[in-house]
Design a protein around this motif. Structure first.
Motif: not given
Lengths: 397, 311
Positions: A375-397
């Motif tokens: 849920l980090e704002t920056t995408p995660p690094p590519e990891l061999v053999g591991i599926r990564t899903i990026h769902l950035p969380f931004e605090l609603a202001l």
């Protein structure tokens, strides 16, 4: 003490009246003393045999769902209760539509459900209230304090009943589509034609004998009937294991505090995943580095598919707090021996550190499939053999 | 007469089992209705002792079957074996050929072995090698299940659960009862001195008398309405069957007879409904997730279905 003072005063007045031969005065004093004593005895016994019971329709639910509570107050004695007030400690997380029904309390996040009654001998009064679950967590209603007294209102007697109910509000579920999981292989397992293990207690049919079949599998009765060697087919043992690992750390450094909105999002995603996995017939387990409310250690729920498993998982997620004792990566390493072999692993985290990446790559050696949801704002690094899903969380202001 | 018999049996069993009069009365209800009982309880609550005490009190034979995953159907029903001396097959009866059979931890056996009890429970006969053999009368199966340990068990299928007349939970004794148990069993085992207080013939006679307990038409309708309400509840995935309605009807007659009446009251129906219906209902997954229990649903149904009143 108050009654003693009154009675002593009455006695003194009676003596004075008797000495002064004021018969009307002494009669009045006697009557007053009698009324006072009766009132005191009535008040003292008013709460004996009075039962207060709460009965919930649902003690668990999701935010926004309705439930109802039925409150029964019963007088199990001959002596009527002319007035009775019950003050039930109530949590703000489960409130009626009209929140003004609850009275203020000196405790934070608490209110009072106040009811007044008048009970005859052996009478029971039932009142129902509609409530709504508001916010994730484990909450308590009660204790209840009861006040009653005599018909004249001179004396009052209070009693506290340690009647507490535990209510669980599960995390809100998100639409599964929002998690961007692949539709045909959500948790990484595929159907296999090869049957590795079979349950010899569950025979599901027979087939013709093949030379490589064990003679212990021969179905002798079927062979005698058909005249050809027949062997039993046993039900294959198939286990689809799914393990969710929740990292409740919400800030990169402990001194930065806790991001409660991020934590809620992490918990919602975890709840959605376990719910979806359970509904698609996975044996689901859960581990997290977060402490449960009122506990002093992180928790681990082994994968299972019993009817109560989903409730256990969601209850744990309802109770999880952002407090941790160790970095998530260390917790994963320590949990490794306890992780079931072949389980599809999904890690849900608000931060991806290099230590976490290293831990995941190590785990990959022992697991069939590993997914990282960040849920980090920056995408995660590519990891061999591991599926990564990026769902950035931004605090609603 | 049924009340006197019930009192004799209860007093006799109470020499071994402290308290639990309600449980003993429910077992007697099952005896009078020729039904079978499922006892669901944790270990150590006296299930086997209760079954033995009841069997001795009824003057009946008793057998205990410990169900394990490797138990075969023939271990239950019996099998024919070849006698070398007589050069002929001989039938060796299984433990099911007794008046009272305690099937301990029935959910540990495979479905195949569990189903070997089905014919015995429903037809009161067993068929082995094509030969049908009648079971003795009175005949009752007391099956036990541990509700806590579910690992390595085979849950009873719905078809078999429906064949149990009642489900009973014995529960832990009170503090006074537990003290009394320690005192009672201090010097010897009271089960060894227990004697029969009735005979099989008297039991069969009472079973016939039970059928004569009067049931008002409105109360019969009340039984049906309660059972139908279980099928209409949105929180119940599988409601009670017509077999359940018959079970509730018969057990209410027996319960009234044990209380000394030859007619039933609505309170008898309310008293028996939880034991008769709780194991036959399957609540929906959503209701279970929200913490609802079968007992609560049955209580709700009983409170909602209008009780017939005298006009």
């Amino acid at each position: 003490m108050r009654i003693k003072i009154w009675l002593v005063t009455m006695a003194v007045l009676f003596i004075i009246g008797g000495y002064a031969k004021l018969s009307l005065f002494t009669t009045m004093i006697t009557s007053s003393a009698f009324i006072l004593l009766s009132a005191w005895l009535w008040s003292r016994n008013s709460l004996k045999g009075v039962i207060y019971r709460r009965r919930w329709k649902y003690q668990r639910g999701f935010p926004g769902e309705d439930t109802s509570v039925r409150i029964d107050v019963e007088n199990r004695k001959l002596l009527p209760v002319p007035w009775l007030q019950t003050n039930d400690t109530w949590t703000l997380a489960i409130t009626p539509e009209n929140e003004e029904m609850l009275k203020p309390s000196h405790l934070s996040q608490q209110r009072m459900l106040v009811n007044r009654y008048h009970l005859r001998w052996f009478e029971r009064v039932t009142r129902s209230f509609e409530m709504r679950f508001r916010k994730r967590g484990i909450y308590e209603t009660g204790p209840v304090s009861m006040e009653a007294g005599d018909p004249f209102g001179i004396f009052k007697h209070t009693q506290e009943a340690e009647k507490r109910d535990i209510l669980t509000i599960f995390p809100e579920l998100l639409p599964i589509g929002d998690l961007h999981l692949p539709l045909n292989n959500s948790f990484g397992d595929r159907r296999s034609r090869r049957r590795l293990f079979e349950d010899s207690n569950l025979s599901i049919g027979i087939r013709d004998y093949h030379p490589e079949d064990d003679l212990r599998r021969v179905h002798w009765k079927a062979t005698a009937r058909s005249g050809k060697m027949q062997v039993k087919i046993f039900q294959p043992i198939s286990s689809r294991l799914f393990l969710l690992c929740l990292n409740v750390t919400t800030t990169s450094q402990p001194w930065l505090g806790i991001n409660s909105e991020l934590l809620e999002q992490l918990v919602k995603i975890s709840a959605t995943l376990v719910y979806h996995a359970y509904e698609t017939n996975y044996s689901v387990g859960l581990i997290s580095n977060g402490y449960l409310a009122r506990a002093d250690r992180p928790f681990r729920i082994a994968p299972g598919r019993s009817p109560q498993q989903l409730a256990h998982l969601l209850q744990a997620l309802a109770a999880v707090t952002p407090y941790t004792s160790a970095p998530f990566e260390n917790y994963l390493y320590n949990s490794l021996p306890h992780l079931p072999y072949g389980a599809a692993l999904t890690v849900v985290t608000g931060f991806v550190t290099s230590q976490l990446c290293e831990a995941l790559l190590r785990l990959k050696r022992y697991r069939s499939h590993t997914t990282l949801i960040s849920l980090e704002t920056t995408p995660p690094p590519e990891l061999v053999g591991i599926r990564t899903i990026h769902l950035p969380f931004e605090l609603a202001l | 007469m049924i009340k006197n018999l019930a009192k004799r049996i209860t007093d006799n069993v109470n020499r071994v089992i402290i308290g639990k009069e309600d449980v003993i009365h429910r077992l007697l209800t099952a005896v009078l209705c020729e039904g079978h009982v499922l006892i669901e309880d944790v270990p150590g609550t006296g299930k086997t002792t209760l079954a033995r005490a009841l069997a001795i009190s009824l003057g009946s034979s008793f057998q205990r079957i410990q169900f394990t995953p490797d138990l075969l159907p023939t271990d239950v029903t019996g099998l024919s074996w070849f006698n070398q001396k007589t050069q002929d097959f001989e039938f060796r009866p299984g433990p099911v050929m007794s008046n009272i059979v305690l099937a301990d931890e029935i959910n540990r056996a495979t479905p195949r072995t569990q189903s070997s009890l089905l014919e015995a429970m429903q037809e009161r006969q067993v068929t082995t090698d094509g030969i049908t053999r009648l079971l003795p009368r009175p005949f009752m199966i007391l099956a036990t299940q541990n509700p806590v340990e579910l690992e390595g068990t085979f849950p009873l299928p719905e078809a078999q659960l429906d064949r149990f007349l009642l489900r009973i939970i014995i529960g832990y004794p009170t503090q006074e009862e537990e003290n009394a148990i320690l005192e009672r069993f201090r010097l010897d085992d009271p089960l060894l001195d227990l004697q029969a207080v009735t005979t099989a013939e008297e039991i069969i006679d009472m079973q016939q008398k039970r059928r004569k307990v009067h049931v008002e038409e409105t109360l019969r309708d009340y039984v049906v309405r309660i059972v139908r309400a279980t099928r209409q509840s949105p929180e119940i995935e599988l409601g009670a069957s017509p077999r359940a309605a018959l079970a509730l009807f018969q057990t209410t007659q027996a319960w009234a007879a044990i209380q000394g009446r030859d007619y039933i009251l609505p309170d008898d129906i309310k008293a028996m409904a939880p034991s008769v219906l709780s194991h036959r209902l399957i609540i929906s997954a959503q209701a279970q997730l929200r913490g609802r229990t079968v007992q609560e649903m049955i209580e709700d149904i009983i409170s909602v279905v209008p009780v017939p009143v005298e006009k």
